[in-house]
Design a protein around this motif. Structure first.
Motif, PDB file in Angstrom:
ATOM      1  N   ASP A 197     -15.655 -31.921  -7.258  1.00  0.00           N
ATOM      2  CA  ASP A 197     -14.657 -32.415  -6.326  1.00  0.00           C
ATOM      3  C   ASP A 197     -13.073 -32.175  -7.031  1.00  0.00           C
ATOM      4  OD1 ASP A 197     -16.223 -33.418  -4.589  1.00  0.00           O
ATOM      5  OD2 ASP A 197     -16.335 -35.243  -5.549  1.00  0.00           O
ATOM      6  N   GLY A 198     -12.964 -31.110  -8.037  1.00  0.00           N
ATOM      7  CA  GLY A 198     -11.736 -30.810  -8.585  1.00  0.00           C
ATOM      8  C   GLY A 198     -10.811 -30.354  -8.010  1.00  0.00           C
ATOM      9  N   PHE A 199     -10.827 -29.521  -6.873  1.00  0.00           N
ATOM     10  CA  PHE A 199      -9.720 -28.938  -5.872  1.00  0.00           C
ATOM     11  C   PHE A 199      -9.933 -29.578  -4.702  1.00  0.00           C
ATOM     12  CE2 PHE A 199     -10.309 -25.480  -9.004  1.00  0.00           C
ATOM     13  CZ  PHE A 199      -8.990 -25.442  -9.394  1.00  0.00           C
ATOM     14  N   ILE A 200     -10.640 -30.802  -4.374  1.00  0.00           N
ATOM     15  CA  ILE A 200     -10.751 -31.586  -3.173  1.00  0.00           C
ATOM     16  C   ILE A 200      -9.890 -32.443  -3.283  1.00  0.00           C
ATOM     17  CG2 ILE A 200     -12.127 -32.742  -1.551  1.00  0.00           C
ATOM     18  CD1 ILE A 200     -14.495 -30.756  -2.182  1.00  0.00           C
ATOM     19  N   ASP A 201      -9.863 -33.231  -4.188  1.00  0.00           N
ATOM     20  CA  ASP A 201      -9.116 -34.670  -4.532  1.00  0.00           C
ATOM     21  C   ASP A 201      -7.521 -34.188  -4.268  1.00  0.00           C
ATOM     22  OD1 ASP A 201      -7.600 -36.710  -5.715  1.00  0.00           O
ATOM     23  OD2 ASP A 201      -9.353 -37.000  -7.087  1.00  0.00           O
ATOM     24  N   PRO A 202      -6.925 -35.076  -3.565  1.00  0.00           N
ATOM     25  CA  PRO A 202      -5.654 -34.766  -3.254  1.00  0.00           C
ATOM     26  C   PRO A 202      -4.488 -34.700  -4.209  1.00  0.00           C
ATOM     27  CG  PRO A 202      -6.389 -36.918  -2.329  1.00  0.00           C
ATOM     28  CD  PRO A 202      -7.372 -36.066  -2.739  1.00  0.00           C
ATOM     29  N   PHE A 203      -5.007 -35.735  -5.379  1.00  0.00           N
ATOM     30  CA  PHE A 203      -4.251 -35.749  -6.400  1.00  0.00           C
ATOM     31  C   PHE A 203      -4.259 -34.408  -7.390  1.00  0.00           C
ATOM     32  CE2 PHE A 203      -5.142 -40.269  -5.276  1.00  0.00           C
ATOM     33  CZ  PHE A 203      -3.669 -40.838  -5.133  1.00  0.00           C
ATOM     34  N   ALA A 204      -5.531 -33.912  -7.202  1.00  0.00           N
ATOM     35  CA  ALA A 204      -5.793 -32.558  -8.270  1.00  0.00           C
ATOM     36  C   ALA A 204      -4.900 -31.430  -7.449  1.00  0.00           C
ATOM     37  CB  ALA A 204      -7.173 -32.284  -8.198  1.00  0.00           C
ATOM     38  N   LEU A 205      -4.868 -31.531  -6.125  1.00  0.00           N
ATOM     39  CA  LEU A 205      -3.884 -30.605  -5.395  1.00  0.00           C
ATOM     40  C   LEU A 205      -2.576 -30.719  -5.631  1.00  0.00           C
ATOM     41  CD1 LEU A 205      -5.498 -30.488  -1.797  1.00  0.00           C
ATOM     42  CD2 LEU A 205      -5.686 -28.842  -3.600  1.00  0.00           C
ATOM     43  N   LEU A 206      -2.025 -31.975  -5.782  1.00  0.00           N
ATOM     44  CA  LEU A 206      -0.636 -32.227  -6.302  1.00  0.00           C
ATOM     45  C   LEU A 206      -0.455 -31.863  -7.607  1.00  0.00           C
ATOM     46  CD1 LEU A 206      -0.040 -35.951  -5.037  1.00  0.00           C
ATOM     47  CD2 LEU A 206       1.117 -33.851  -4.391  1.00  0.00           C
ATOM     48  N   ALA A 207      -1.523 -31.753  -8.511  1.00  0.00           N
ATOM     49  CA  ALA A 207      -1.076 -31.459  -9.786  1.00  0.00           C
ATOM     50  C   ALA A 207      -1.017 -30.035  -9.919  1.00  0.00           C
ATOM     51  CB  ALA A 207      -2.216 -31.657 -10.579  1.00  0.00           C
ATOM     52  N   ILE A 208      -1.656 -29.390  -8.889  1.00  0.00           N
ATOM     53  CA  ILE A 208      -1.524 -27.803  -8.876  1.00  0.00           C
ATOM     54  C   ILE A 208      -0.268 -27.340  -8.260  1.00  0.00           C
ATOM     55  CG2 ILE A 208      -2.389 -25.794  -7.638  1.00  0.00           C
ATOM     56  CD1 ILE A 208      -4.398 -26.628  -9.783  1.00  0.00           C
ATOM     57  N   ILE A 209       0.261 -28.039  -7.189  1.00  0.00           N
ATOM     58  CA  ILE A 209       1.344 -27.754  -6.700  1.00  0.00           C
ATOM     59  C   ILE A 209       2.790 -28.010  -7.675  1.00  0.00           C
ATOM     60  CG2 ILE A 209       3.215 -28.791  -4.979  1.00  0.00           C
ATOM     61  CD1 ILE A 209       0.789 -29.327  -3.059  1.00  0.00           C
ATOM     62  N   GLY A 210       2.624 -29.074  -8.441  1.00  0.00           N
ATOM     63  CA  GLY A 210       3.355 -29.396  -9.592  1.00  0.00           C
ATOM     64  C   GLY A 210       3.387 -28.468 -10.526  1.00  0.00           C
ATOM     65  N   ALA A 211       2.302 -27.824 -10.960  1.00  0.00           N
ATOM     66  CA  ALA A 211       2.159 -26.767 -11.837  1.00  0.00           C
ATOM     67  C   ALA A 211       2.995 -25.671 -11.455  1.00  0.00           C
ATOM     68  CB  ALA A 211       0.750 -26.493 -12.269  1.00  0.00           C
ATOM     69  N   ALA A 212       2.681 -25.161 -10.079  1.00  0.00           N
ATOM     70  CA  ALA A 212       3.390 -24.052  -9.651  1.00  0.00           C
ATOM     71  C   ALA A 212       4.898 -24.265  -9.797  1.00  0.00           C
ATOM     72  CB  ALA A 212       3.049 -23.858  -8.185  1.00  0.00           C
ATOM     73  N   CYS A 213       5.266 -25.297  -9.226  1.00  0.00           N
ATOM     74  CA  CYS A 213       6.935 -25.618  -9.513  1.00  0.00           C
ATOM     75  C   CYS A 213       7.425 -25.435 -10.900  1.00  0.00           C
ATOM     76  CB  CYS A 213       7.152 -26.845  -8.885  1.00  0.00           C
ATOM     77  SG  CYS A 213       7.043 -26.963  -7.198  1.00  0.00           S
ATOM     78  N   ALA A 214       6.599 -26.080 -11.803  1.00  0.00           N
ATOM     79  CA  ALA A 214       6.859 -25.980 -13.268  1.00  0.00           C
ATOM     80  C   ALA A 214       6.920 -24.618 -13.444  1.00  0.00           C
ATOM     81  CB  ALA A 214       5.775 -26.970 -14.084  1.00  0.00           C
ATOM     82  N   GLY A 215       5.982 -23.761 -13.325  1.00  0.00           N
ATOM     83  CA  GLY A 215       6.116 -22.372 -13.634  1.00  0.00           C
ATOM     84  C   GLY A 215       7.404 -21.627 -13.332  1.00  0.00           C
ATOM     85  N   LEU A 216       7.933 -22.151 -11.951  1.00  0.00           N
ATOM     86  CA  LEU A 216       9.283 -21.396 -11.254  1.00  0.00           C
ATOM     87  C   LEU A 216      10.515 -21.981 -12.406  1.00  0.00           C
ATOM     88  CD1 LEU A 216       8.722 -21.579  -7.599  1.00  0.00           C
ATOM     89  CD2 LEU A 216       9.306 -19.651  -8.745  1.00  0.00           C
TER      90      LEU A 216
END
Length: 353
Positions: A197-216
């Motif tokens: 369920d790693g990428f299904i959990d909405p909070f995991a998806l939030l972590a990925i979005i946050g990581a992309a913004c952190a990269g920027l």
């Protein structure tokens, strides 16, 4: 007796005439002699250390700063997770930013108006937007997910960072760094076990979005630190992110207990120290060369998660961590060898001034 010893060794001038050797420094010539000798020795040692650090390759200096930042960011995440058990993420963020503003306020006031001067207001605005998004998503994930899991998810920013650095910084990423980045990211995927369920959990998806913004944000930092001071960069984020968070924080406000106030203040203090370390890291080193060292946060998160939150890593997490550490150490070893050339060449920085 017209020689006044300095009370601050770091402010003394090692080339001063007062730094002459004392032929009787091994004897007790008087009550002030040992102190004076210690001060002179301290200044000399500090000067030698400063010279040695200055002689290091810039990527090595950046690596030291980012290792410190990684530890401090892990402590910050731990404090946020503790405070988030009863307080909203908006309240945590608002108080955090207020504390950071108070910390930098003396330097801002002393340097007005130049301390607020920026040559790239467009990049400052972009950083505020992406930093706010990254913190909202990332802090929410920290509160809701196990510490080691959200830390592992945040490592996906290395992938985004490499891509963004190529397009926005013009950095040339060789096969070795590409390989290390990809291998490290595969280690993160192994820990997440995508079939679950790693990428299904909405909070995991939030972590990925946050990581992309952190990269920027990291890429923007790499440009901003060439034109603006670290205090100016941190001030813009601290003030404007705090203003953005003020409304939601008031709406969701809950009176903190004395212990919670302590956590909130510590979050602000540790965040400031971590941010300054991160800014200095990317001011010194190449983004794609030092970013992999941020993986050391996984070690800290695993240990703290087990000790504080009783969250023990799985076998997959341990294997993935081993892959990530190996990839990181390979990158550091290679860049330490090439660092002297990168330090001298403007094109090695990824762009020309």
């Amino acid at each position: 007796m017209n020689k006044a010893p300095s009370s601050e060794a770091g402010d003394a001038d090692p080339s001063s005439s007062d730094s002459k050797p004392d032929p009787e420094n091994g004897n007790s010539a008087g009550p002030n002699s040992p102190t004076g000798a210690d001060e002179r020795a301290g200044v000399s040692w500090t000067a030698r250390l400063g010279q040695r650090l200055a002689a290091l390759p810039t990527n090595t200096i950046g690596a030291l700063w980012i290792l410190q930042a990684a530890f401090l960011f892990t402590i910050m995440s731990t404090l946020i997770k503790l405070a988030g058990s009863d307080l909203s993420v908006f309240q945590i963020l608002a108080v955090r930013q207020a504390v950071m503003v108070l910390i930098v306020a003396p330097r801002i006031i002393r340097g007005l108006p130049t301390s607020l001067a920026t040559k790239r207001p467009d990049l400052q605005i972009a950083r505020i937007i992406f930093a706010t998004t990254a913190m909202l998503c990332g802090f929410t994930a920290i509160i809701e997910l196990p510490l080691a899991d959200v830390t592992a998810l945040s490592f996906s920013k290395t992938f985004f960072l490499t891509i963004f650095a190529i397009f926005f910084l013009g950095e040339t990423v060789g096969i070795h760094r590409w390989g290390a980045t990809i291998v490290g990211f595969l280690g993160v995927l192994l820990m997440l076990r995508p079939e679950g369920d790693g990428f299904i959990d909405p909070f995991a998806l939030l972590a990925i979005i946050g990581a992309a913004c952190a990269g920027l944000v990291m890429v923007i930092l790499r440009i901003l630190t060439k034109t603006d001071s670290p205090t100016t960069i941190l001030t813009y984020q601290a003030v404007f992110v705090g203003l953005i968070m003020a409304g939601p924080a008031i709406y969701t406000w809950k009176a903190p207990s004395l212990e919670e106030w302590g956590l909130l203040i510590m979050i602000g203090v540790v965040s400031w120290a971590a941010q300054m370390s991160n800014i200095k890291a990317f001011r010194a080193g190449e983004a794609t060369a030092i970013a992999s060292l941020d993986y050391t946060r996984l070690l800290y998160a695993t240990i703290i998660g087990a000790l504080v939150f009783s969250q023990w890593p799985s076998v997959e997490t341990l294997i993935g961590a081993g892959i990530i550490i190996a990839a990181s150490m390979y990158t550091v070893r290679r860049e330490a060898v090439r660092g002297r050339q990168l330090a001298r060449a403007a094109e090695g920085r990824g762009y020309n001034n």
